[in-house]
Design an enzyme around this catalytic site. Structure first.
Site, short mmCIF file in Angstrom:
data_model
loop_
_atom_site.label_atom_id
_atom_site.label_comp_id
_atom_site.label_asym_id
_atom_site.label_seq_id
_atom_site.Cartn_x
_atom_site.Cartn_y
_atom_site.Cartn_z
N HIS A 63 0.83 -1.21 0.00
CA HIS A 63 0.00 0.00 0.00
C HIS A 63 0.87 1.27 0.00
CE1 HIS A 63 -2.18 3.12 2.47
NE2 HIS A 63 -2.99 3.00 1.44
N GLU A 66 2.18 1.82 -3.41
CA GLU A 66 1.14 2.39 -4.27
C GLU A 66 1.14 3.92 -4.14
OE1 GLU A 66 -2.84 4.02 -3.48
OE2 GLU A 66 -3.04 1.92 -2.84
N HIS A 67 1.17 4.41 -2.90
CA HIS A 67 1.20 5.87 -2.70
C HIS A 67 2.43 6.49 -3.38
CE1 HIS A 67 -1.71 7.15 0.64
NE2 HIS A 67 -2.08 5.95 0.27
N GLU A 138 -4.39 8.06 7.21
CA GLU A 138 -5.28 7.11 6.54
C GLU A 138 -5.59 5.95 7.51
OE1 GLU A 138 -3.83 5.63 2.79
OE2 GLU A 138 -5.68 4.56 2.35
#
Lengths: 424, 422
Positions: A63, A66-67, A138
């Protein structure tokens, strides 16, 4: 060409292993594209293909990666998309990382840009540190979402060791350990074209897409990569814990019941058939047309948000049933009683035929949406499943399949409960 | 590009909008009943779709309806409440697979019959709705109202608007108030509903590969009933001047603080400067190219999400983000700085052009989904505007940076709401 749906799918494979699929919808205004790698949060232990190094990476790195992919040497790629008026996004699941855009003009530039940024890793220490602040927020956001917390707790109950029990984003502590070097290693292992798929749907000519991709891939000159060796810990057939109860600042309790599927280890069409069999089964037992739903609703134990789902992957599977309720204990007992009774009496042919019809209709309706087509196709593709087999697989399912699956999956020794209670 | 609806007013005053198109696999029917948002009636209005979904004279239970719909290839039927400005809208939809894809040519007639029956021929008892259904739905609505509390993201936005519009009808939640439930029973709710059917504006939309005349005849037949004088429904748009900025804080057991800032734009859909406001909102917080995304998230790493959104019927705007509790003041300062910058004309070409392109893209994308097309058209009806998408895009592209600065000067911060930890 699928005569039933009136849709055509075009496909091209490239030498470096990349697969490209195009579904034209000429009368739509937009084009929706997904570029996806078979790499998710559960892939936290693997052998690096070229060096054969055995690597165990911090939780949440897929994840995080991905950022960071949106960062380029020249700055942020968001800006380039914005200049085209194209909306771009990405998401990471347990199994895949997917980058997507939709546009009503500038398709060529957008597709080139998508491939370019996903194929260009650029990480600096400074930008990695900065991202930690954003991702911490997040994670904090999800900590306050009861629907997400209850699911994570359920998975911790069902699984002893499998990384499915860990939050996709990791934890504030685990992401603190992420560094530039590890990001590159993960990238180089999992973002190889042979582990990826590009899916494009909308007002576009397939040849145009194939030509664009060819130009882009020729520039890179990568050759095909052997299968990635992913390492998952040994997972026993038993469940880890029967019950998890937490308190959150919510208005009423929530219950989620889970069953662990141990008939795993295969993908492709057999997995597709299992998934659809379970989906039909869940609909018959718990859907709005079921006796159980009617009685639970009338007793005030559930509302319209009561839900059920099955998640089937090659190496794991589970189903989850539940929702907000004033009495988690009573709801739990009723659901289990219903399962026991149905195992006794079995599902009828009539019920099966009704739900098959409903599923086929739902599938056709799904083809109104480019997002539905692309995201279903891509997530199935990573499981070696062809979405367009849907209707044929549904046709194949017999009443025997259903009743056998009912007994196999709903084994009470492999179920657990996750409960969220209001803080007092 | 445009999906054109032909409009016809039926004998009893119901407005029918039909769009024949073979772009989609479905035929959709939507029904909207418009009511003024008022404290006396809001909770009753909110109960209506839920009670009506429970049964018709022919199918007396939700389950029997559901079984029937499964058999129509999983046609989807449902209802809910919408709130646009100070109007409350009872909405129903029916989406079915177009008969050409399946072996059932009567799907449309069967589906439309149960749809019309749900709205016009609900199951009754002693001259009212069925008692049990009303009581159960009162309980469900109570829990539904309470459950907003579980969704901290939307809770913080809703609470901000409630505080900001304390003395205005807009502060009423779309599902009404728990306190009003006690006074509602099967009889007075049914009477209220009968009045609504007679006097509230009603729109019906049909979209799909259909024959216009045939559908008009069928709807005319199914939805014919006596109606009276139709009431005026207004959005409560206001140009209220903000006397003083307010700060409201609420504490819960939380892991993340939620900041919402409510503004008065004094501009609504239909005003000459409405498209300038859209561009303003895009530049401020309408995507990854916006000032909020770039300054609150990317530069300061304070938040995962930070955006602004306009309420075009009432003339409001909200800015929202999720942050560390201790970062509140710092975040407010950065947000205020962005608003000041726009007022000073500090808008880069990149921000301005990206906004216009991104909004154009969104408007075109709306045309790819039946529910979005209908929803956009409905917004037009609510605000008394009829303009095709091409005109919207044309007006959008004409907006200059100067227009944006001008509209920025009309915008006032009214209320800051912060959801803090205990």
């Amino acid at each position: 060409m699928d005569r039933f749906l009136g849709e055509s799918l075009y496909h091209r494979s490239f030498d470096n292993g990349l697969k490209v699929y195009v579904l034209p919808k000429k009368d739509f205004n937009k084009v929706f594209s997904m570029y996806s790698t078979h790499y998710g949060s559960i892939d936290s232990e693997f052998i690096v293909p070229d060096t054969k190094e055995h690597l165990k990476v911090p939780e949440g790195i897929a994840h995080f990666l991905e950022h960071k992919m949106f960062e380029m040497e020249y700055g942020n790629v968001f800006e380039k998309f914005a200049e085209l008026g194209t909306s771009v996004n990405a998401f990471t699941s347990y199994n895949n990382t997917t980058y997507l855009f939709s546009t009503t003009s500038h398709f060529e530039e957008s597709l080139k840009l998508l491939m370019e940024f996903v194929e260009t890793p650029y990480f600096t220490e400074e930008s990695v540190e900065k991202e930690k602040g954003i991702i911490t927020q997040e994670l904090r956001m999800y900590e306050d979402e009861p629907d997400w917390q209850i699911l994570i707790n359920l998975l911790r109950c069902l699984y002893h060791n499998h990384p499915i029990r860990i939050d996709i984003g990791g934890t504030v502590e685990s992401i603190a350990k992420i560094d530039v070097d590890t990001l590159y290693k993960c990238y180089n292992t999992f973002y190889h074209p042979s582990n990826m798929i590009l899916f494009v749907a909308g007002c576009i000519d397939p040849e145009q897409v194939f030509n664009l991709v060819k130009q882009q891939q020729d520039k890179k000159g990568l050759s095909s990569q052997p299968t990635i060796n992913r390492i998952y810990p040994e997972e026993p057939d038993t469940i880890n814990e029967q019950l998890c109860k937490i308190s959150l600042d919510v208005s009423q309790p929530q219950l989620l019941i889970g069953f662990k599927d141990i008939d795993v280890g295969y993908d492709g069409r057999p997995l597709f058939k299992k998934e659809l069999t379970v989906a039909i089964l869940l609909d018959i037992l718990f859907g709005k047309s079921s006796e159980l739903y009617e009685s639970l609703y009338e007793e005030g134990l559930i509302d319209e948000r009561f839900s059920f789902s099955y998640e089937g992957q090659k190496d794991y599977g589970f189903c989850a049933i539940g929702g907000e309720t004033k009495d988690p204990e009573k709801l739990y007992n009723k659901v289990l009683k219903c399962i026991a009774e149905n195992k006794q009496k079995g599902i009828s042919q009539e019920e099966l035929e009704r739900v098959k019809k409903k599923f086929i209709g739902g599938f056709i309706q799904g083809f109104n949406s480019l997002e539905f087509i692309a995201s279903s196709f891509v997530s199935y593709y990573h499981k070696n499943i062809n979405l367009f087999d849907y209707v044929r697989v549904i046709d194949e399912i017999t009443i025997n399949d259903l009743n056998e699956r009912l007994k196999l999956l709903f084994n009470t020794s492999r179920h657990a409960r996750s409960i969220v209670l209001p803080k007092t | 590009m445009s999906n054109i609806f032909t409009h016809k007013t039926l004998q009893n005053g119901i407005d029918l909008y039909i769009c024949p198109t073979n772009k989609f696999k479905t035929i959709s029917i939507y029904f909207f009943l418009h009511q003024n948002l008022k404290s006396e009636t809001a909770t009753k209005t909110a109960l209506l779709p839920y009670v009506l979904k429970r049964g018709t004279e022919k199918f007396t239970t939700s389950r029997s309806i559901s079984l029937f719909l499964d058999d129509l290839y999983g046609s989807g039927m449902g209802g809910d409440i919408l709130k646009r400005g100070e109007t409350q809208i009872v909405s129903f939809f029916m989406d079915m697979v177009h008969p050409k894809y399946v072996e059932d040519q009567d799907i449309f007639d069967k589906a439309m019959l149960v749809f019309a029956d749900m709205i016009l021929h609900p199951v009754k008892e002693d001259g009212g709705f069925k008692k049990d259904y009303v009581n159960q739905e009162k309980d469900v609505l109570k829990r539904n109202i309470e459950s907003l509390y579980n969704d901290k993201f939307n809770y913080a936005i809703e609470r901000c608007f409630q505080e900001m519009c304390k003395d205005e009808a807009y502060s009423i939640y779309k599902y009404g108030n728990i306190e009003d439930l006690d006074g509602i029973n099967n009889k007075n709710l049914y009477e209220y509903y009968t009045d609504c059917l007679k006097s509230c504006p009603i729109d019906i939309f049909v979209m799909g590969d259909v024959n216009e005349q045939e559908i008009t005849d069928k709807i005319e037949k199914q939805f014919y009933f006596e109606r009276g004088k139709v009431i005026e429904v207004g959005t409560g748009f206001s140009k209220k001047e903000v006397k003083q900025e307010r700060f409201v804080e609420e504490r819960q057991n939380l892991n993340q603080g939620k900041l919402s800032m409510g503004f008065r734009t004094k501009t609504r859909y239909g005003d000459d400067d409405y498209y300038a406001l859209m561009v303003y909102n895009g530049i401020l917080g309408g995507g990854t190219h916006s000032k909020l995304f770039s300054n609150v998230r990317e530069k300061a790493s304070l938040a995962y999400y930070a955006f602004s959104r306009i309420e075009k019927a009432k003339g409001l705007m909200v800015v929202s983000c999720g942050i560390e509790f201790d970062d509140m003041q710092k975040t407010i300062d950065i947000i205020k700085k962005q608003l000041d910058d726009i007022r000073q004309g500090e808008i880069t070409d990149y921000e301005y052009e990206s906004t216009i392109k991104s909004l154009t893209n969104s408007l075109k994308e709306v045309q790819d989904s039946p529910s979005s097309i209908i929803s956009m058209y409905l917004d037009g009806i609510i605000n008394g505007i009829h303009e095709p998408v091409e005109d919207m895009i044309y007006k959008l592209k004409k907006v200059t940076k100067r227009d944006v600065v001008e509209v920025a000067h009309k915008i006032d911060l009214d209320t800051i709401f912060f959801l803090n930890k205990k």
